[in-house]
Design a protein around this motif. Structure first.
Motif, short mmCIF file in Angstrom:
data_model
loop_
_atom_site.label_atom_id
_atom_site.label_comp_id
_atom_site.label_asym_id
_atom_site.label_seq_id
_atom_site.Cartn_x
_atom_site.Cartn_y
_atom_site.Cartn_z
N UNK A 113 60.68 -7.46 -31.14
CA UNK A 113 61.02 -7.69 -29.74
C UNK A 113 62.09 -8.77 -29.68
N UNK A 114 63.12 -8.54 -28.89
CA UNK A 114 64.20 -9.50 -28.68
C UNK A 114 64.48 -9.64 -27.20
N UNK A 171 66.05 -11.61 -18.76
CA UNK A 171 65.92 -10.56 -17.75
C UNK A 171 65.44 -9.24 -18.34
N UNK A 172 65.48 -9.13 -19.66
CA UNK A 172 65.07 -7.89 -20.32
C UNK A 172 64.61 -8.17 -21.73
N UNK A 173 64.17 -7.13 -22.41
CA UNK A 173 63.73 -7.25 -23.79
C UNK A 173 64.01 -5.94 -24.52
N UNK A 174 64.50 -6.08 -25.74
CA UNK A 174 64.66 -4.92 -26.62
C UNK A 174 63.39 -4.79 -27.45
N UNK A 175 62.74 -3.66 -27.34
CA UNK A 175 61.49 -3.41 -28.05
C UNK A 175 61.76 -2.44 -29.20
N UNK A 176 61.38 -2.84 -30.41
CA UNK A 176 61.57 -2.00 -31.59
C UNK A 176 60.20 -1.52 -32.05
N UNK A 177 59.91 -0.23 -32.00
CA UNK A 177 58.61 0.27 -32.46
C UNK A 177 58.40 -0.02 -33.94
N UNK A 178 57.16 -0.09 -34.39
CA UNK A 178 56.88 -0.33 -35.81
C UNK A 178 57.58 0.69 -36.71
N UNK A 183 66.05 -0.05 -30.87
CA UNK A 183 65.17 -0.48 -29.78
C UNK A 183 65.26 0.42 -28.56
N UNK A 184 64.33 0.21 -27.65
CA UNK A 184 64.47 0.70 -26.28
C UNK A 184 64.28 -0.52 -25.37
N UNK A 185 64.78 -0.44 -24.16
CA UNK A 185 64.81 -1.59 -23.26
C UNK A 185 63.63 -1.58 -22.29
N UNK A 186 63.15 -2.78 -21.99
CA UNK A 186 62.17 -2.97 -20.92
C UNK A 186 62.62 -4.16 -20.07
N UNK A 187 62.11 -4.20 -18.86
CA UNK A 187 62.44 -5.31 -17.97
C UNK A 187 61.56 -6.51 -18.30
N UNK A 188 62.17 -7.70 -18.25
CA UNK A 188 61.42 -8.94 -18.47
C UNK A 188 61.83 -9.92 -17.38
#
Length: 206
Positions: A113-114, A171-178, A183-188
């Motif tokens: 996660x970034x 404002x967001x986060x890059x989520x990297x699955x195991x 990544x895919x993006x989510x709102x933060x």
């Protein structure tokens, strides 16, 4: 005649003496020789590395490696960070991911996660593993969700400003699955993450 024989005998004796002297000569001692032996080290195959996006995952146990269901990748997952508890300068939320594909997929481990700002540029992030819970195989049928617990502090650590944001707001986060790299993006929209962006994250669970 006698004189000639004496001369021949004398020459023969001198010749034998010379040969005898040569035979008694000892060969000159040879200096000791140094022999250098170079060993070629045995070549060993490098240990296989495990790739898992921004953080290395533990090797999967045989029961997981033998599962034929494909992994949940960034193109088949969507996510949202659900609000949680806030107490004594701590923030607790859940990252919920949904299988948006048409087939079942699996998750195993922590992933990466970034945090990012509104423009997508990285903001301070230090994701640490908190085995609460630890890794277990999660199978998601289409439309099903899995979760990942996230926790961070909202109090400056002593090196950060005490007035205003402790770190730049995300404002967001890059989520990297195991076991993935993209990544895919989510709102933060939870503001600053103090302690240089330190976030504790659990493994995915159902």
């Amino acid at each position: 005649m006698v004189r000639r024989r004496l001369m021949v005998t004398s020459v023969a004796v001198m010749t034998l003496g010379a040969l005898s002297a040569c035979g008694n000569d000892k060969p000159a001692a040879q200096p000791p020789q140094t022999v250098t032996v170079t060993e070629t080290p045995t070549q060993t195959s490098p240990s296989p590395s495990v790739s898992s996006g921004s953080s290395s995952e533990p090797e999967r146990p045989p029961s997981v490696r033998n599962d034929q269901t494909p992994r949940c990748g960034p193109t088949t997952l969507s996510g949202v960070i659900e609000s949680g508890d806030a107490a004594a300068g701590n923030r607790y939320v859940k990252l919920a991911v949904t299988n948006t594909g048409s087939k079942a997929c699996t998750l195993y481990g922590y992933g990466g996660l970034q945090l990012t700002n509104a423009a997508g540029a990285p903001t301070p992030t230090k994701l640490t593993r908190q085995p609460d819970p630890g890794p277990s195989l999660v199978r998601l049928e289409p439309g099903q969700k899995a979760y990942k617990n996230l926790h961070w502090g909202a109090v400056p650590d002593g090196t950060e400003p005490v007035e205003g944001p402790c770190e730049p707001a995300s404002a967001g986060a890059k989520v990297i699955p195991p076991d993935e790299t993209e990544p895919f993006m989510v709102k933060f929209d939870f503001g600053s993450v103090c302690e240089q962006g330190k976030i504790d994250g659990s493994a995915y669970y159902k």
